[in-house]
Write an enzyme that holds these catalytic residues in place. Sequence first.
Site, PDB file in Angstrom:
ATOM      1  N   LYS A  43       0.842  -1.204   0.000  1.00 25.34           N
ATOM      2  CA  LYS A  43       0.000   0.000   0.000  1.00 25.34           C
ATOM      3  C   LYS A  43       0.871   1.246   0.000  1.00 25.34           C
ATOM      4  CE  LYS A  43      -0.352  -0.214   5.048  1.00 25.34           C
ATOM      5  NZ  LYS A  43      -1.260  -0.300   6.199  1.00 25.34           N
ATOM      6  N   ARG A 137      -9.531  -0.532  15.781  1.00 28.30           N
ATOM      7  CA  ARG A 137      -9.420   0.291  14.584  1.00 28.30           C
ATOM      8  C   ARG A 137     -10.412  -0.316  13.605  1.00 28.30           C
ATOM      9  NH1 ARG A 137      -3.515   0.983  11.867  1.00 28.30           N
ATOM     10  NH2 ARG A 137      -4.081  -1.098  11.179  1.00 28.30           N
ATOM     11  N   TYR A 251      15.832  30.013   8.677  1.00 28.26           N
ATOM     12  CA  TYR A 251      14.669  30.729   9.187  1.00 28.26           C
ATOM     13  C   TYR A 251      14.650  30.716  10.714  1.00 28.26           C
ATOM     14  CZ  TYR A 251      12.641  30.629   4.496  1.00 28.26           C
ATOM     15  OH  TYR A 251      12.400  30.804   3.158  1.00 28.26           O
ATOM     16  N   MET A 299      11.836  24.241   2.819  1.00 29.78           N
ATOM     17  CA  MET A 299      11.041  23.499   1.838  1.00 29.78           C
ATOM     18  C   MET A 299      11.901  22.709   0.860  1.00 29.78           C
ATOM     19  SD  MET A 299       8.124  24.831  -0.829  1.00 29.78           S
ATOM     20  CE  MET A 299       6.992  25.339   0.475  1.00 29.78           C
TER      21      MET A 299
END
Length: 359
Positions: A43, A137, A251, A299
């Site tokens: 998956k 679940r 940053y 990023m």
Amino acid sequence: MLPAITMTSPTRAQLTIDLAAIVANYRLIVARTAPAEVSAVVKADGYGLGARPIAQALSAAGCKTFFVAHVEEGMELRTVIPSAAIFVLNGFVPPHKPHFAEHRLSPVLSSAAQISDWRQSGLRTACALHVDTGMARLGLSESDLDAHTPAPALVMSHLASSDDPEHEQNEAQLARFKALANRFPNVPLSLAASGGCFLNPRYAFDLVRPGIALFGGNPGIGPQNPMRPTVILTAPLLQVRSIDRGDSVGYGATYAARGPRRLGIAALGYADGLMRSLSNRGHGVIAGIKCPIVGRVSMDLVTLDVTAAPERAMYAGAPVEFIGPNQTIDDLAREAGTLPYEIYTRLGPRIERRYTGTH
């Protein structure tokens, strides 16, 4: 999605996936869990590594059963493994009826509503039943099983704590699974995923469903990982520069140099899946030397303190290893405060994929 390129880009990260190592991990689990059948959970695009080439390699090695999460994943997989059994873990809904029929997909039914929808669909392909044994679940409760329950090709459940062999929940779930399975005599049973494959053989039953272990992640909590590593993730240096005492990086100025330092800026960031939690705590490896990440992961870029790395390795395009022989997927996940599953599945489409170990 970026357009395909025919040659390695000097400014993009590269992920090398060793299909032979994945097959070797499959064979290790086959040997460990025999006589149980070993399936493959592919998956999330093979945990981010590429479901199609992985499924083809495993199918050639003898794997006959595969698990995906969504029907679309099953449809894609059917194009490369035409004769394998493909189970869809998220089950069945009526709008997907033509897809299950055309692509011969098998739903894993986990609620009374799904059982009802499946029965009313009139489809005759195989289905599996997922019973809840303690995960709380997805899964059928005992009260969901009645005379109208379809005859399944497989009854399965999922262990919640199999990465800890001493956890008492393992035995509790095993006992509950056996009790529920008694309702389905002569139906194949499946309880173990990656961690369960390395528990007592009593957990193997008829079919095991490894995922992360196939891809080199440690299936347990012990320090020794029995699986072969399967990937190498590198990113090129774009620039090398020097800073002095008091100069900040990135940053928010979260890092300030305590003295003269040499920095390397690599082409990998959180848009590619390098987690921001690695800011000021993770490492890259250059020429075998661990170089700490300084400042925040941004990023597209990450900055490393490369002062300790050899001068000969400091050039534009030099590879920085983030997963590989010097830093495993488990190492990187530990530094990020997460699991290998999350690291793998976050690796984005901007990273070039390259496959080795093919014939």
